[in-house]
Design a protein around this motif. Structure first.
Motif, PDB file in Angstrom:
ATOM      1  N   GLY A 225       0.827  -1.195   0.000  1.00 31.54           N
ATOM      2  CA  GLY A 225       0.000   0.000   0.000  1.00 31.54           C
ATOM      3  C   GLY A 225       0.863   1.247   0.000  1.00 31.54           C
ATOM      4  N   ALA A 226       0.304   2.341  -0.508  1.00 25.10           N
ATOM      5  CA  ALA A 226       1.077   3.586  -0.569  1.00 25.10           C
ATOM      6  C   ALA A 226       1.231   4.223   0.802  1.00 25.10           C
ATOM      7  CB  ALA A 226       0.405   4.566  -1.533  1.00 25.10           C
ATOM      8  N   ILE A 227       0.214   4.074   1.638  1.00 31.99           N
ATOM      9  CA  ILE A 227       0.238   4.693   2.970  1.00 31.99           C
ATOM     10  C   ILE A 227       0.420   3.613   4.021  1.00 31.99           C
ATOM     11  CG2 ILE A 227      -1.123   5.955   4.662  1.00 31.99           C
ATOM     12  CD1 ILE A 227      -2.335   7.540   2.461  1.00 31.99           C
ATOM     13  N   ASN A 228       1.469   3.727   4.808  1.00 29.91           N
ATOM     14  CA  ASN A 228       1.737   2.754   5.867  1.00 29.91           C
ATOM     15  C   ASN A 228       2.546   3.425   6.977  1.00 29.91           C
ATOM     16  OD1 ASN A 228       4.589   2.602   5.041  1.00 29.91           O
ATOM     17  ND2 ASN A 228       3.815   1.443   3.277  1.00 29.91           N
ATOM     18  N   GLY A 229       3.091   2.626   7.871  1.00 30.82           N
ATOM     19  CA  GLY A 229       3.794   3.178   9.010  1.00 30.82           C
ATOM     20  C   GLY A 229       5.051   3.954   8.662  1.00 30.82           C
ATOM     21  N   LEU A 230       5.718   3.579   7.579  1.00 30.05           N
ATOM     22  CA  LEU A 230       6.934   4.269   7.187  1.00 30.05           C
ATOM     23  C   LEU A 230       6.651   5.477   6.301  1.00 30.05           C
ATOM     24  CD1 LEU A 230       9.342   1.275   6.460  1.00 30.05           C
ATOM     25  CD2 LEU A 230       9.192   2.685   8.518  1.00 30.05           C
ATOM     26  N   THR A 231       5.665   5.372   5.421  1.00 32.82           N
ATOM     27  CA  THR A 231       5.409   6.451   4.473  1.00 32.82           C
ATOM     28  C   THR A 231       4.544   7.571   5.041  1.00 32.82           C
ATOM     29  OG1 THR A 231       3.505   5.277   3.532  1.00 32.82           O
ATOM     30  CG2 THR A 231       5.651   4.896   2.500  1.00 32.82           C
ATOM     31  N   GLU A 232       3.825   7.308   6.120  1.00 26.82           N
ATOM     32  CA  GLU A 232       3.046   8.367   6.763  1.00 26.82           C
ATOM     33  C   GLU A 232       3.269   8.406   8.268  1.00 26.82           C
ATOM     34  OE1 GLU A 232      -1.064   9.720   5.628  1.00 26.82           O
ATOM     35  OE2 GLU A 232      -1.560   8.771   7.544  1.00 26.82           O
ATOM     36  N   GLY A 233       3.183   7.253   8.908  1.00 24.07           N
ATOM     37  CA  GLY A 233       3.239   7.214  10.362  1.00 24.07           C
ATOM     38  C   GLY A 233       4.526   7.775  10.932  1.00 24.07           C
ATOM     39  N   MET A 234       5.675   7.456  10.329  1.00 27.69           N
ATOM     40  CA  MET A 234       6.955   7.880  10.903  1.00 27.69           C
ATOM     41  C   MET A 234       7.090   9.391  10.908  1.00 27.69           C
ATOM     42  SD  MET A 234      10.753   6.318  10.246  1.00 27.69           S
ATOM     43  CE  MET A 234      11.120   7.085   8.669  1.00 27.69           C
ATOM     44  N   LEU A 235       6.676  10.064   9.844  1.00 30.03           N
ATOM     45  CA  LEU A 235       6.775  11.521   9.780  1.00 30.03           C
ATOM     46  C   LEU A 235       5.962  12.167  10.889  1.00 30.03           C
ATOM     47  CD1 LEU A 235       7.485  14.244   8.480  1.00 30.03           C
ATOM     48  CD2 LEU A 235       5.543  13.896   6.923  1.00 30.03           C
ATOM     49  N   PHE A 236       4.693  11.793  11.010  1.00 33.31           N
ATOM     50  CA  PHE A 236       3.811  12.473  11.964  1.00 33.31           C
ATOM     51  C   PHE A 236       4.123  12.080  13.411  1.00 33.31           C
ATOM     52  CE2 PHE A 236       1.407  12.901   8.007  1.00 33.31           C
ATOM     53  CZ  PHE A 236       1.081  14.247   8.068  1.00 33.31           C
ATOM     54  N   MET A 237       4.495  10.830  13.647  1.00 32.78           N
ATOM     55  CA  MET A 237       4.848  10.445  15.015  1.00 32.78           C
ATOM     56  C   MET A 237       6.158  11.105  15.446  1.00 32.78           C
ATOM     57  SD  MET A 237       3.663   6.491  15.576  1.00 32.78           S
ATOM     58  CE  MET A 237       3.542   6.705  17.357  1.00 32.78           C
ATOM     59  N   ALA A 238       7.120  11.225  14.524  1.00 32.73           N
ATOM     60  CA  ALA A 238       8.378  11.884  14.849  1.00 32.73           C
ATOM     61  C   ALA A 238       8.154  13.371  15.122  1.00 32.73           C
ATOM     62  CB  ALA A 238       9.385  11.697  13.721  1.00 32.73           C
ATOM     63  N   LEU A 239       7.271  13.999  14.353  1.00 31.39           N
ATOM     64  CA  LEU A 239       6.936  15.400  14.615  1.00 31.39           C
ATOM     65  C   LEU A 239       6.320  15.554  16.006  1.00 31.39           C
ATOM     66  CD1 LEU A 239       5.485  16.603  11.187  1.00 31.39           C
ATOM     67  CD2 LEU A 239       7.458  17.582  12.379  1.00 31.39           C
ATOM     68  N   GLY A 240       5.399  14.649  16.347  1.00 33.36           N
ATOM     69  CA  GLY A 240       4.801  14.697  17.684  1.00 33.36           C
ATOM     70  C   GLY A 240       5.844  14.493  18.770  1.00 33.36           C
ATOM     71  N   GLY A 241       6.802  13.574  18.522  1.00 31.59           N
ATOM     72  CA  GLY A 241       7.868  13.346  19.493  1.00 31.59           C
ATOM     73  C   GLY A 241       8.761  14.552  19.670  1.00 31.59           C
ATOM     74  N   LEU A 242       9.080  15.229  18.569  1.00 33.26           N
ATOM     75  CA  LEU A 242       9.932  16.414  18.658  1.00 33.26           C
ATOM     76  C   LEU A 242       9.228  17.544  19.400  1.00 33.26           C
ATOM     77  CD1 LEU A 242      12.739  17.333  17.841  1.00 33.26           C
ATOM     78  CD2 LEU A 242      11.771  18.297  15.750  1.00 33.26           C
ATOM     79  N   VAL A 243       7.926  17.678  19.186  1.00 33.03           N
ATOM     80  CA  VAL A 243       7.149  18.682  19.930  1.00 33.03           C
ATOM     81  C   VAL A 243       7.207  18.375  21.429  1.00 33.03           C
ATOM     82  CG1 VAL A 243       4.824  19.565  20.372  1.00 33.03           C
ATOM     83  CG2 VAL A 243       5.601  19.243  18.019  1.00 33.03           C
ATOM     84  N   ALA A 244       7.109  17.082  21.779  1.00 36.50           N
ATOM     85  CA  ALA A 244       7.165  16.689  23.191  1.00 36.50           C
ATOM     86  C   ALA A 244       8.501  17.063  23.816  1.00 36.50           C
ATOM     87  CB  ALA A 244       6.924  15.183  23.316  1.00 36.50           C
ATOM     88  N   TRP A 245       9.575  16.894  23.065  1.00 29.45           N
ATOM     89  CA  TRP A 245      10.904  17.167  23.608  1.00 29.45           C
ATOM     90  C   TRP A 245      11.272  18.648  23.577  1.00 29.45           C
ATOM     91  CZ3 TRP A 245      14.288  12.642  21.262  1.00 29.45           C
ATOM     92  CH2 TRP A 245      14.009  11.472  21.980  1.00 29.45           C
ATOM     93  N   LYS A 246      10.855  19.337  22.527  1.00 31.86           N
ATOM     94  CA  LYS A 246      11.269  20.730  22.353  1.00 31.86           C
ATOM     95  C   LYS A 246      10.286  21.739  22.946  1.00 31.86           C
ATOM     96  CE  LYS A 246      15.048  19.880  19.971  1.00 31.86           C
ATOM     97  NZ  LYS A 246      16.383  20.233  20.478  1.00 31.86           N
ATOM     98  N   GLY A 247       9.031  21.312  23.147  1.00 33.97           N
ATOM     99  CA  GLY A 247       8.044  22.249  23.685  1.00 33.97           C
ATOM    100  C   GLY A 247       7.773  23.413  22.755  1.00 33.97           C
TER     101      GLY A 247
END
Length: 379
Positions: A225-247
């Motif tokens: 499939g075109a959309i999966n954990g690597l092609t969509e999930g990793m970008l948005f989860m990493a962004l959420g993680g960076l927000v958690a760390w950087k505030g």
């Protein structure tokens, strides 16, 4: 004398490290005490949007309206869930630290929920296999979806993708990549669904049907499939993680974030208009260039706004989870009744309304029953 100074220096260094560790633990403790109640409100709204995405309530009313709603606006839901999941997961760790054991526990919980709900949907899966002219191909298709992309039922891919995304982030982090580099890698992978979905017309211009590149991508698309954990999930989860760390939310006022949400939303609507008007889009605008900044600005605003604690927010949090998990059953039942008894071939607004109301009712039942061990595995 020199030895005494060296020992004193080591002692001071040890005290400094201990002080930094205590400060980090104190900051983490304060972060855990913060209640992000507006996030629960947004997740509830996003769950309803996911129901509208799958139910397409405007399909028999307006093709244009249906595209902008179910093919565009409702596509904010899943990326928002990814970003929120990444944010709350990374909040459990001090900045710059990823605990493999905690990540393992998090992923095992998601896999448990995924397997439980895959079992809940076995009757629906069996029905789809029986509808397939070749039952063997139907079974093989189910097994492929179950093992490779987690879409044994179309909405469950999110749980599977979350696990893949988290381990993808940990894999890169463990090999010395910074969060910025991980987000950059996620953004590159995100180009796959962009050109497979939102800008498909651009893709086929360069790689038309019958070309070797297109044939390879078609084969890979059928597998994963075109959309999966690597092609969509990793970008948005990493962004959420960076927000958690950087505030990041602390860098902007609520007014500026509201303005950013409005500007990004208008830009997102303009992009929807562009791909729809010029016939570029394929399978809805489920991936686009302005979707990440739109979701990021909305998420920053949702953690910036603080609402007084109230039990209603925990209720909405539970509802958003169970509505997401249970709604395909009622969409299946309600659309089947509409087709068989009322002769309606397409989804329509009453089917969406009935699906949503039944999903909320069952969400309340599941929420109340979750205290019993026999059903706590459902979420």
């Amino acid at each position: 004398m020199a030895q005494s100074r060296a020992e004193q220096s080591r002692a001071e260094q040890s005290r400094a490290e201990q002080s930094r560790a205590e400060q980090s633990r104190a900051e983490q403790s304060r972060a855990e005490q913060v209640q992000y109640n507006f996030v629960d409100v947004c997740k509830f709204v996003m769950a309803i949007m996911v129901v509208a995405l799958h139910g397409q309530p405007l399909l028999d009313i307006s093709a244009d309206g249906n595209f902008y709603l179910s093919g565009g606006i409702t596509r904010l839901g899943v990326p928002y869930f990814f970003m929120a999941s990444g944010f709350f997961l990374f909040k459990k760790f001090p900045a710059g630290v990823l605990d493999r054991q905690k990540i393992g526990l998090y992923c095992r919980r998601l896999i448990k929920i995924y397997l439980a709900w895959a079992a809940v949907y076995i009757p629906m899966i069996g029905y789809e296999i029986l509808k397939n002219p070749s039952h063997v191909k139907g079974v093989l298709s189910v097994l492929k979806n179950f093992l490779l992309n987690g879409s044994v039922v179309y909405h469950l891919w999110y749980l599977y993708a979350s696990v893949v995304a988290v381990w993808g982030i940990y894999f890169l982090w463990h090999r010395g990549k910074s969060m910025g580099q991980i987000i950059a890698a996620g953004a590159v992978l995100y180009l796959i669904p962009i050109f497979a979905r939102g800008y498909y017309g651009v893709y086929v211009y360069f790689f038309p049907d019958g070309s070797m590149v297109n044939n390879v991508f078609l084969y890979l698309g059928k597998l994963f499939g075109a959309i999966n954990g690597l092609t969509e999930g990793m970008l948005f989860m990493a962004l959420g993680g960076l927000v958690a760390w950087k505030g990041w939310e602390r860098c902007f006022s609520a007014g500026k974030l509201k303005l950013a949400v409005c500007v990004c939303f208008l830009g997102y609507l303009a992009e929807l208009w562009f791909v729809y008007t010029y016939n570029l889009v394929n399978v809805g605008n489920s991936a686009s260039f302005l979707l990440p900044p739109m979701v990021l600005s909305l998420f920053l605003l949702s953690i910036k706004i603080r609402l007084s604690n109230h039990g209603i927010y925990r209720l909405l949090r539970d509802y958003s989870l169970f509505i997401y998990l249970v709604h395909p059953w009622f969409l299946f039942i309600c659309s089947g009744i509409a087709k068989k008894l009322l002769g309606m071939e397409q989804y329509h607004l009453p089917v969406f309304v009935a699906t949503l109301l039944l999903s909320v009712a069952v969400a309340e039942v599941l929420r109340r029953c979750r205290k019993y061990k026999c059903v706590d595995w459902l979420g």
